[in-house]
Design an enzyme around this catalytic site. Structure first.
Site, PDB file in Angstrom:
ATOM      1  N   PRO A  87       0.940  -0.770   0.193  1.00 43.29           N
ATOM      2  CG  PRO A  87      -0.515  -1.173   2.231  1.00 43.29           C
ATOM      3  CD  PRO A  87       0.978  -2.029   0.974  1.00 43.29           C
ATOM      4  CD  GLU A 114       0.721  -5.983  10.709  1.00 41.53           C
ATOM      5  OE1 GLU A 114       0.321  -4.147  10.974  1.00 41.53           O
ATOM      6  OE2 GLU A 114       0.358  -6.552  10.585  1.00 41.53           O
ATOM      7  NE  ARG A 152      -7.589  -5.320 -21.079  1.00 46.87           N
ATOM      8  CZ  ARG A 152      -7.976  -3.999 -22.067  1.00 46.87           C
ATOM      9  NH1 ARG A 152      -7.397  -2.880 -21.466  1.00 46.87           N
ATOM     10  NH2 ARG A 152      -9.265  -3.588 -22.400  1.00 46.87           N
ATOM     11  CG  ASP A 167      -6.555   0.544 -30.567  1.00 48.47           C
ATOM     12  OD1 ASP A 167      -5.926   0.040 -29.851  1.00 48.47           O
ATOM     13  OD2 ASP A 167      -6.607   0.137 -32.059  1.00 48.47           O
TER      14      ASP A 167
HETATM   15  N1  ADE Z   1      -0.998  -4.811   0.146  1.00 46.26           N
HETATM   16  C1  ADE Z   1      -2.222  -4.712   0.559  1.00 46.26           C
HETATM   17  N2  ADE Z   1      -2.925  -3.466   0.629  1.00 46.26           N
HETATM   18  C2  ADE Z   1      -2.833  -3.351  -0.676  1.00 46.26           C
HETATM   19  C3  ADE Z   1      -2.787  -2.753  -2.155  1.00 46.26           C
HETATM   20  N3  ADE Z   1      -3.297  -1.435  -1.931  1.00 46.26           N
HETATM   21  N4  ADE Z   1      -1.846  -2.390  -2.998  1.00 46.26           N
HETATM   22  C4  ADE Z   1      -1.120  -3.163  -3.208  1.00 46.26           C
HETATM   23  N5  ADE Z   1      -0.164  -4.135  -2.408  1.00 46.26           N
HETATM   24  C5  ADE Z   1      -1.751  -4.237  -1.050  1.00 46.26           C
END
Ligand code: ADE
Length: 248
Positions: A87, A114, A152, A167
């Site tokens: 994240p 974590e 893709r 496209d």
């Molecule tokens: N791992 C946990 N949340 C995530 C996210 N939003 N994007 C990528 N990997 C993640």
């Protein structure tokens, strides 16, 4: 293209990668997706892949040794982007999908718990990506999203018709409304212009609908668009008729 995915949960990928377009691309040999169990690269007695954080705190941190062992063994000296799903990464978007599709090989590391020992980020990973501002239980779903969006753009993965459709979306506009039969469903009729057979009028209507939708729903995308004089006149008309951009 070859995609290696390092994960504690390889079975999570089986459904999404064994259906539809990704299944066809693998059967045709255009795409090779290899799933690697991280635990197989943990060589201590208990095959531990995580441990308590230095300095205290909640949760567990993924250990560096199994991840380094795995990546070095999988790549075996070959170069490829080493992508950590987190994240805290840069936001994944269509531009990144197009760029990453240019590589012959990609390696994804799916983080869990974590987090991941900082030395993995600092000395192994080349890119960190997030798929959005929310926290998932792990990087697996995020990696699936990225693999789908990237592949893709690999030549041959989409059939000719699908590619042609794609496209028209690279324009940066949201897609406008689509209709199929019946022409009248519960009293809701398909717009007359789409049944007129007037191709120029249809193309103009579709473009204006896409413009209008992008203007109302995604002002951020709209602000980046290169507009023609005609587009500007059309949007000025909408603005004066309907007031605020998000009034839809
Ligand atoms: N791992 C946990 N949340 C995530 C996210 N939003 N994007 C990528 N990997 C993640």
């Amino acid at each position: 293209m070859q995609i290696d995915i390092l994960t504690l949960f390889p079975a999570m990928f089986l459904g999404p990668f064994q259906e539809s377009i990704l299944k066809r691309a693998q059967q045709q040999g255009i795409l090779l997706i290899l799933l690697h169990q991280l635990r197989d690269y943990a060589f201590d007695r208990h095959q531990m892949t995580d441990d308590a954080p230095y300095g205290g705190g909640k949760g567990m941190v993924m250990k560096p040794e199994p991840i380094f062992n795995a990546v070095e063994s999988i790549l075996d000296g070959e170069q490829a982007p080493i992508i950590l799903m987190t994240p805290q990464g840069q936001r994944f978007d269509q531009k990144a999908a197009i760029e990453l599709a240019q590589y012959p090989r990609l390696l994804f590391i799916c983080g869990h718990y974590e987090g991941v020992d900082e030395r993995v980020r600092a000395h192994l990973v080349t890119d960190e990506y997030s798929i959005g501002d929310y926290v998932l239980t792990g990087g697996e779903l995020a990696a699936m999203v990225m693999v789908d969006a990237i592949t893709r753009f690999v030549p041959g993965v989409l059939g000719a018709l699908e590619s042609a459709l794609q496209d028209s979306y690279v324009s940066g506009l949201l897609e406008g409304p689509q209709y199929t039969r019946p022409s009248d469903f519960r009293g809701w009729a398909v717009p007359e212009v789409l049944r007129s057979g007037n191709h120029a009028a249809i193309a103009q209507w579709q473009h204006q609908q896409a413009l209008c939708r992008t203007f109302r729903r995604r002002p951020d995308l709209f602000a980046q668009m290169a507009l023609t004089e005609q587009d500007r006149t059309f949007i000025a008309k909408i603005r004066s008729n309907l007031g605020e951009p998000n009034a839809e």
